[in-house]
Design a protein around this motif. Sequence first.
Motif, PDB file in Angstrom:
ATOM      1  N   GLU A 150      -8.692   6.924   3.257  1.00  0.00           N
ATOM      2  CA  GLU A 150      -8.905   5.616   2.632  1.00  0.00           C
ATOM      3  C   GLU A 150      -7.580   4.859   2.505  1.00  0.00           C
ATOM      4  N   HIS A 151      -6.519   5.572   2.151  1.00  0.00           N
ATOM      5  CA  HIS A 151      -5.194   4.970   2.022  1.00  0.00           C
ATOM      6  C   HIS A 151      -4.737   4.428   3.378  1.00  0.00           C
ATOM      7  N   GLY A 200      -6.665   1.324   4.354  1.00  0.00           N
ATOM      8  CA  GLY A 200      -6.200   0.149   3.628  1.00  0.00           C
ATOM      9  C   GLY A 200      -4.938  -0.438   4.244  1.00  0.00           C
ATOM     10  N   ALA A 206       0.736   8.525   4.470  1.00  0.00           N
ATOM     11  CA  ALA A 206      -0.672   8.296   4.125  1.00  0.00           C
ATOM     12  C   ALA A 206      -1.179   9.466   3.283  1.00  0.00           C
ATOM     13  N   GLU A 207      -1.729   9.131   2.130  1.00  0.00           N
ATOM     14  CA  GLU A 207      -2.213  10.163   1.199  1.00  0.00           C
ATOM     15  C   GLU A 207      -3.660  10.582   1.468  1.00  0.00           C
ATOM     16  N   SER A 208      -4.427   9.694   2.111  1.00  0.00           N
ATOM     17  CA  SER A 208      -5.832   9.976   2.404  1.00  0.00           C
ATOM     18  C   SER A 208      -6.293   9.050   3.523  1.00  0.00           C
ATOM     19  N   HIS A 214       0.814  -1.221   0.000  1.00  0.00           N
ATOM     20  CA  HIS A 214       0.000   0.000   0.000  1.00  0.00           C
ATOM     21  C   HIS A 214       0.846   1.269   0.000  1.00  0.00           C
ATOM     22  N   ALA A 215       2.026   1.184   0.594  1.00  0.00           N
ATOM     23  CA  ALA A 215       2.923   2.347   0.700  1.00  0.00           C
ATOM     24  C   ALA A 215       4.333   1.887   0.305  1.00  0.00           C
TER      25      ALA A 215
END
Length: 89
Positions: free
Chosen positions: A70-71, A74, A66-68, A38-39
């Motif tokens: 939701e991110h 996840g 973390a971009e958002s 994810h990252a």
Amino acid sequence: MTEEKQTLIEFPTDFSLKIMGAQHPDFLPEILKTIRQHAPDTSEANVKTRPSSSGNYIGATVTVRAESQEHLDGIYRAVTSHPMVKVVF
């Protein structure tokens, strides 16, 4: 009309996940592999570890970008569902 989720976190942000698991040589590589799905930019430099006083468990603080919300959700879901992870906070 769309309903936006309220969050107190301003994104993008560096967010620290505290992850506990049993002391095992594969614990950190497995956790990093899971988070990198994810990252991908997360590296060993983003990880600080500390063994429990008995030495049976290990705590890892992993800082992810973390971009958002939701991110971040996840990433959190992936880590909490990993069989080697006992607790995430």
